[in-house]
Design an enzyme around this catalytic site. Structure first.
Site, PDB file in Angstrom:
ATOM      1  N   CYS A  18       0.865  -1.198   0.000  1.00 43.08           N
ATOM      2  CA  CYS A  18       0.000   0.000   0.000  1.00 43.08           C
ATOM      3  C   CYS A  18       0.900   1.247   0.000  1.00 43.08           C
ATOM      4  CB  CYS A  18      -0.907  -0.013   1.220  1.00 43.08           C
ATOM      5  SG  CYS A  18      -1.749  -1.605   1.438  1.00 43.08           S
ATOM      6  N   CYS A  38     -10.136   0.435  19.140  1.00 41.34           N
ATOM      7  CA  CYS A  38      -9.870  -0.234  17.864  1.00 41.34           C
ATOM      8  C   CYS A  38      -8.457  -0.802  17.851  1.00 41.34           C
ATOM      9  CB  CYS A  38     -10.063   0.761  16.718  1.00 41.34           C
ATOM     10  SG  CYS A  38      -9.754   0.014  15.113  1.00 41.34           S
ATOM     11  N   CYS A  56     -13.428  -2.774  18.186  1.00 42.67           N
ATOM     12  CA  CYS A  56     -13.239  -2.730  16.742  1.00 42.67           C
ATOM     13  C   CYS A  56     -11.870  -3.357  16.462  1.00 42.67           C
ATOM     14  CB  CYS A  56     -13.264  -1.271  16.263  1.00 42.67           C
ATOM     15  SG  CYS A  56     -12.964  -1.110  14.490  1.00 42.67           S
TER      16      CYS A  56
HETATM   17  C1  DTB Z   1      -8.672   4.233   9.549  1.00 42.30           C
HETATM   18  O1  DTB Z   1      -9.436   4.448   8.578  1.00 42.30           O
HETATM   19  N1  DTB Z   1      -7.687   5.046   9.920  1.00 42.30           N
HETATM   20  C2  DTB Z   1      -6.967   4.472  11.035  1.00 42.30           C
HETATM   21  C3  DTB Z   1      -7.788   3.201  11.378  1.00 42.30           C
HETATM   22  N2  DTB Z   1      -8.755   3.161  10.334  1.00 42.30           N
HETATM   23  C4  DTB Z   1      -7.130   1.924  11.581  1.00 42.30           C
HETATM   24  C5  DTB Z   1      -5.518   4.252  10.755  1.00 42.30           C
HETATM   25  C6  DTB Z   1      -4.791   5.505  10.316  1.00 42.30           C
HETATM   26  C7  DTB Z   1      -3.365   5.157  10.172  1.00 42.30           C
HETATM   27  C8  DTB Z   1      -2.505   6.358   9.864  1.00 42.30           C
HETATM   28  C9  DTB Z   1      -1.086   5.993   9.704  1.00 42.30           C
HETATM   29  C10 DTB Z   1      -0.433   5.407  10.917  1.00 42.30           C
HETATM   30  O2  DTB Z   1      -0.607   5.944  12.049  1.00 42.30           O
HETATM   31  O3  DTB Z   1       0.301   4.420  10.773  1.00 42.30           O
HETATM   32 FE1  SF4 Z   2      -1.470  -2.119   3.624  1.00 45.47          FE
HETATM   33 FE2  SF4 Z   2      -2.608  -2.523   6.042  1.00 45.47          FE
HETATM   34 FE3  SF4 Z   2      -0.260  -3.662   5.433  1.00 45.47          FE
HETATM   35 FE4  SF4 Z   2      -0.358  -1.032   5.772  1.00 45.47          FE
HETATM   36  S1  SF4 Z   2      -0.758  -2.577   7.345  1.00 45.47           S
HETATM   37  S2  SF4 Z   2       0.736  -2.141   4.132  1.00 45.47           S
HETATM   38  S3  SF4 Z   2      -2.411  -0.575   4.969  1.00 45.47           S
HETATM   39  S4  SF4 Z   2      -2.237  -4.047   4.443  1.00 45.47           S
END
Ligand code: DTB
Ligand code: SF4
Ligand code: SAM
Length: 343
Positions: free
Chosen positions: A63, A103, A134
């Site tokens: 990603c 979450c 969550c």
């Molecule tokens: C979502 O939509 N945003 C949150 C949660 N679901 C898990 C995560 C945001 C991550 C931002 C980058 C980080 O802190 O690693």
């Molecule tokens: Fe993608 Fe989730 Fe892995 Fe990040 S943690 S690289 S968003 S699959």
């Protein structure tokens, strides 16, 4: 015309319908979103969730925005799944700080079956504290979704992230359809869905509209819709390519989400750390009614708790209690005279 029928729960949005919302004069769009918000929610209430990364980094996926992908050099150190007692201690602190939902996020493509009992134990113990639970663990099989539901999981977060036609430019190790398949397993297991996306990744307005179109045309509107503003982390491909999004365009995205999914919680998610109080206030006026609270998201920063408390006080906002959320979800009648799954 009765106001409810102006904001029906629809699942047949065309791209042109959504772009027409984005094209409204800014103040008209905000007015409509604010009206939709008031139909199902008290606009002074904001649902508060806290995030914890229970398994950080080392993810095999690619990603383009994510600091936890093993292949990018972002300085995030990979760690093993946390111990349940440590997770529960963090959940207790989150509850004391005003969170109603906790979450748990894991940097997995998908959990291994052997991981499920340990995650299930975390869910059971966090739920026993009186918090909503969550989890966001990547792709799930049907059996895994049922096992998490049996452990007492309330919500599963799995984002569509961007428009179907832009997805392949951001992620190459799975397909948009894989996301839809997991969401299907989650719904079939009776879990509530938390599903949104990221804006500011260099997508066009047409593609931002495409993300919202895909979300609102799911068989059921997600119960929570996180709208993330890209956190551009050095070392990820996105940090090189993404351009700063006009803040008003971000607010427009929140407002369109509120109008299209009038009974969902629209969460102002990643990216708040670099938003001014005034921009956040515009997002609340546009119908955002949920935030992540706590000094960290998964690996990146979030406003410190004092700043959020001061912002709530300045804006006259208060944390939503769990029973208020249940009232909205049980509230019958979507206003469209249909037999859709949203009641
Ligand atoms: C979502 O939509 N945003 C949150 C949660 N679901 C898990 C995560 C945001 C991550 C931002 C980058 C980080 O802190 O690693
Ligand atoms: Fe993608 Fe989730 Fe892995 Fe990040 S943690 S690289 S968003 S699959
Ligand atoms: N691995 C799981 C998955 O991908 O579904 C769960 C964790 S993943 C980090 C959860 C979500 O965080 C992603 O879908 C994405 O929307 C969001 N996210 C990750 N990195 C981000 C960033 N740099 N900026 C904004 N949102 C981000």
């Amino acid at each position: 015309m009765h106001l409810v029928s102006s904001f029906p729960v629809r699942h047949d949005w065309t791209r042109a319908d959504v772009e027409a919302l984005f094209d409204l004069p800014f103040t008209e769009l905000l007015h409509r979103a604010g009206s939709a918000h008031r139909l199902h929610f008290d606009p002074a209430e904001v649902q508060v969730s806290t995030l914890l990364s229970v398994k950080t980094g080392g993810c095999p996926e690619d990603c383009g925005y994510c600091p936890q992908a093993a292949r990018y050099h972002t300085g995030v150190e990979a760690s093993k799944l946390m111990e349940t007692d440590d997770v529960v201690a963090r959940a207790r602190q989150a509850k004391a700080a005003g969170a109603s939902r906790f979450c748990m996020g894991a940097a997995w493509r998908s959990p291994k079956d052997r991981d499920i009992p340990k995650v299930a134990a975390m869910i059971r113990e966090v739920k026993a504290l009186g918090l909503e639970t969550c989890a966001t663990l990547g792709m799930l099989s049907d059996t895994q979704a049922h096992a998490l539901k049996d452990a007492g999981l309330d919500y599963y977060n799995h984002n569509l992230d961007t428009a179907p036609e832009f997805y392949g430019e951001i992620i190459h190790t799975r397909e948009f359809q894989d996301r839809l398949d997991t969401l299907g397993h989650v719904r079939d297991a009776g879990l509530k869905t938390c599903c949104g996306g990221i804006v500011g990744m260099g997508e066009s307005r047409h593609q931002r509209a495409g993300l919202l179109q895909a979300l609102a045309n799911l068989p059921q509107h997600p119960d929570s819709v996180p709208i993330n503003r890209l956190v551009a982390v050095q070392g990820t491909p996105m940090a090189e390519t993404a351009k700063t999004l006009d803040p008003f365009e971000f607010v427009r995205t929140v407002a369109a989400a509120r109008i299209m999914m009038p009974k969902s919680m629209v969460r102002l998610s990643a990216g708040r750390d670099t938003m001014s109080d005034e921009l956040q206030a515009l997002c609340f006026a546009a119908g955002a009614n949920s935030i992540f609270h706590g000094e960290k998201l998964l690996t990146t920063g979030n406003p410190d708790t004092g700043r959020d408390q001061a912002l709530f006080a300045r804006l006259g906002l208060r944390p939503m209690q769990v029973d208020a959320m249940e009232a909205v979800q049980e509230d019958a009648g979507c206003g469209c005279n249909c037999a859709c799954a949203n009641g």
